[in-house]
Design a protein around this motif. Structure first.
Motif, PDB file in Angstrom:
ATOM      1  N   VAL A  25       4.804  -1.997   5.257  1.00 27.89           N
ATOM      2  CA  VAL A  25       3.644  -2.112   4.227  1.00 27.89           C
ATOM      3  C   VAL A  25       2.309  -1.222   3.790  1.00 27.89           C
ATOM      4  CG1 VAL A  25       1.408  -3.653   5.338  1.00 27.89           C
ATOM      5  CG2 VAL A  25       3.272  -4.823   6.145  1.00 27.89           C
ATOM      6  N   VAL A  26       1.941  -1.639   3.290  1.00 31.64           N
ATOM      7  CA  VAL A  26       0.102  -0.841   2.222  1.00 31.64           C
ATOM      8  C   VAL A  26      -0.321  -1.035   2.022  1.00 31.64           C
ATOM      9  CG1 VAL A  26       1.899  -0.486   0.553  1.00 31.64           C
ATOM     10  CG2 VAL A  26       0.719   1.130   1.022  1.00 31.64           C
ATOM     11  N   GLY A  27      -1.755  -1.234   2.767  1.00 30.80           N
ATOM     12  CA  GLY A  27      -2.991  -1.123   1.243  1.00 30.80           C
ATOM     13  C   GLY A  27      -2.801  -1.385   0.162  1.00 30.80           C
ATOM     14  N   VAL A  28      -3.226  -1.500  -0.644  1.00 35.82           N
ATOM     15  CA  VAL A  28      -4.393  -0.310  -1.818  1.00 35.82           C
ATOM     16  C   VAL A  28      -4.838  -1.456  -2.590  1.00 35.82           C
ATOM     17  CG1 VAL A  28      -2.032  -0.390  -2.769  1.00 35.82           C
ATOM     18  CG2 VAL A  28      -2.556  -2.831  -3.425  1.00 35.82           C
ATOM     19  N   ALA A  41       4.758   4.935  -0.653  1.00 35.34           N
ATOM     20  CA  ALA A  41       5.025   3.988   0.974  1.00 35.34           C
ATOM     21  C   ALA A  41       6.623   3.494  -0.501  1.00 35.34           C
ATOM     22  CB  ALA A  41       4.684   2.744   0.655  1.00 35.34           C
ATOM     23  N   VAL A  42       6.669   3.444  -1.311  1.00 39.40           N
ATOM     24  CA  VAL A  42       7.527   2.740  -2.173  1.00 39.40           C
ATOM     25  C   VAL A  42       9.240   4.524  -2.264  1.00 39.40           C
ATOM     26  CG1 VAL A  42       8.637   3.281  -4.488  1.00 39.40           C
ATOM     27  CG2 VAL A  42       6.725   2.032  -4.418  1.00 39.40           C
ATOM     28  N   GLY A  43       8.162   5.549  -2.480  1.00 40.07           N
ATOM     29  CA  GLY A  43       9.698   6.356  -1.438  1.00 40.07           C
ATOM     30  C   GLY A  43      10.149   5.904  -0.326  1.00 40.07           C
ATOM     31  N   LEU A  44       9.428   5.630   0.655  1.00 37.75           N
ATOM     32  CA  LEU A  44       9.442   5.823   1.967  1.00 37.75           C
ATOM     33  C   LEU A  44      10.990   4.321   1.690  1.00 37.75           C
ATOM     34  CD1 LEU A  44       9.816   6.783   4.609  1.00 37.75           C
ATOM     35  CD2 LEU A  44       7.566   5.188   5.036  1.00 37.75           C
ATOM     36  N   ALA A  45      10.496   3.367   1.244  1.00 33.97           N
ATOM     37  CA  ALA A  45      11.213   1.746   0.970  1.00 33.97           C
ATOM     38  C   ALA A  45      12.708   2.301   0.571  1.00 33.97           C
ATOM     39  CB  ALA A  45      10.104   0.631  -0.035  1.00 33.97           C
ATOM     40  N   ARG A  46      11.957   3.122  -0.695  1.00 37.51           N
ATOM     41  CA  ARG A  46      13.833   3.079  -1.002  1.00 37.51           C
ATOM     42  C   ARG A  46      14.482   4.144  -0.571  1.00 37.51           C
ATOM     43  NH1 ARG A  46      11.054   4.145  -6.824  1.00 37.51           N
ATOM     44  NH2 ARG A  46      11.615   3.045  -8.070  1.00 37.51           N
ATOM     45  N   ARG A  47      14.181   5.029   0.582  1.00 33.34           N
ATOM     46  CA  ARG A  47      15.158   5.485   0.538  1.00 33.34           C
ATOM     47  C   ARG A  47      15.036   5.289   2.519  1.00 33.34           C
ATOM     48  NH1 ARG A  47      10.517   9.755  -0.364  1.00 33.34           N
ATOM     49  NH2 ARG A  47      10.037   9.114   1.807  1.00 33.34           N
ATOM     50  N   GLN A  48      15.107   4.588   2.673  1.00 32.55           N
ATOM     51  CA  GLN A  48      15.325   3.236   3.798  1.00 32.55           C
ATOM     52  C   GLN A  48      15.761   2.209   3.754  1.00 32.55           C
ATOM     53  OE1 GLN A  48      12.021   3.197   6.811  1.00 32.55           O
ATOM     54  NE2 GLN A  48      12.099   5.463   6.909  1.00 32.55           N
ATOM     55  N   ILE A 128       0.829   1.924   5.947  1.00 36.28           N
ATOM     56  CA  ILE A 128       0.861   2.998   4.972  1.00 36.28           C
ATOM     57  C   ILE A 128      -0.283   2.888   4.528  1.00 36.28           C
ATOM     58  CG2 ILE A 128       1.105   4.163   3.514  1.00 36.28           C
ATOM     59  CD1 ILE A 128       3.962   3.874   4.035  1.00 36.28           C
ATOM     60  N   VAL A 129      -1.627   3.689   4.473  1.00 32.28           N
ATOM     61  CA  VAL A 129      -2.966   2.747   4.275  1.00 32.28           C
ATOM     62  C   VAL A 129      -3.584   4.609   3.514  1.00 32.28           C
ATOM     63  CG1 VAL A 129      -3.667   1.169   4.891  1.00 32.28           C
ATOM     64  CG2 VAL A 129      -4.019   3.729   5.754  1.00 32.28           C
ATOM     65  N   THR A 156       0.881   5.412   9.017  1.00 29.82           N
ATOM     66  CA  THR A 156       0.208   6.720   8.182  1.00 29.82           C
ATOM     67  C   THR A 156      -0.731   6.466   7.098  1.00 29.82           C
ATOM     68  OG1 THR A 156       3.252   6.692   8.278  1.00 29.82           O
ATOM     69  CG2 THR A 156       1.914   8.273   6.230  1.00 29.82           C
ATOM     70  N   VAL A 157      -1.684   7.860   7.055  1.00 29.25           N
ATOM     71  CA  VAL A 157      -2.419   7.875   6.952  1.00 29.25           C
ATOM     72  C   VAL A 157      -2.443   8.899   5.505  1.00 29.25           C
ATOM     73  CG1 VAL A 157      -5.426   8.336   6.081  1.00 29.25           C
ATOM     74  CG2 VAL A 157      -4.293   7.254   8.558  1.00 29.25           C
ATOM     75  N   VAL A 158      -2.700   8.485   4.026  1.00 28.16           N
ATOM     76  CA  VAL A 158      -1.681   9.271   3.113  1.00 28.16           C
ATOM     77  C   VAL A 158      -3.551   9.860   2.409  1.00 28.16           C
ATOM     78  CG1 VAL A 158      -0.976   9.632   0.723  1.00 28.16           C
ATOM     79  CG2 VAL A 158       0.144   8.041   2.820  1.00 28.16           C
ATOM     80  N   PRO A 159      -3.621  10.829   2.655  1.00 30.23           N
ATOM     81  CA  PRO A 159      -5.451  11.829   2.280  1.00 30.23           C
ATOM     82  C   PRO A 159      -5.355  11.579   0.500  1.00 30.23           C
ATOM     83  CG  PRO A 159      -3.398  13.512   2.466  1.00 30.23           C
ATOM     84  CD  PRO A 159      -2.445  12.105   3.130  1.00 30.23           C
TER      85      PRO A 159
END
Length: 159
Positions: A25-28, A41-48, A128-129, A156-159
């Motif tokens: 889940v990612v907040g946008v 999150a897109v990259g993580l979803a592709r890899r997993q 992920i936010v 996961t908090v992305v800077p």
């Protein structure tokens, strides 16, 4: 010290029961930080090979804004900006997520509460936010901080 636990024991319960990776889940919200979080999150979803759930939370105009804004122009401006962000997210969603099991959820409410609700509904394995860019969040608490305190999912908090 004993042997480390097998990797299977660290998988989220939903993934074990369904035999597939748990949803991400990612907040946008249209901010630079949230767009970086979405890209991560897109990259993580592709890899997993995991399902991806993007969540856009529309704010509810506060009573204070209504009291100060007699003609309603401020509320209309807020709604117009949110409509524009929603349209941009829908366009980006259609273009960038080819080949990923993804969905975009749009709801109104308080962001940390809505993200928690959605994560619970989809039995998320991670949330992920983007890092909060507002100075006011240092005083009132940010969405990432509230999600971490909730403690139900890895955040996961992305800077």
């Amino acid at each position: 010290m004993g042997e480390p636990y097998p990797a299977e024991e660290y998988q989220p319960r939903a993934a074990i029961l369904a035999g597939r990776p748990a949803a991400i889940v990612v907040g946008v919200d249209g901010s630079d930080a949230s767009l970086r979080a979405a890209a991560y999150a897109v990259g993580l979803a592709r890899r997993q090979q995991a399902p991806l759930v993007l969540v856009y939370v529309r704010s509810q105009p506060s009573g204070l804004l209504s009291a100060v804004d007699g003609g309603g122009a401020g509320i209309v401006a807020v709604i117009d900006v949110e409509d524009r962000i929603e349209a941009e997210l829908l366009d980006a969603f259609r273009q960038a997520l080819d080949g990923i099991d993804a969905q975009l959820i749009i709801r109104s409410g308080q962001p940390s509460a809505v993200l928690s609700e959605v994560a619970h509904e989809v039995q998320a394995g991670a949330v992920i936010v983007g890092r909060s860019e507002s100075l006011a969040h240092r005083l009132t608490g940010s969405v990432p901080r509230r999600l971490v305190r909730c403690g139900r999912w890895p955040v996961t908090v992305v800077p």
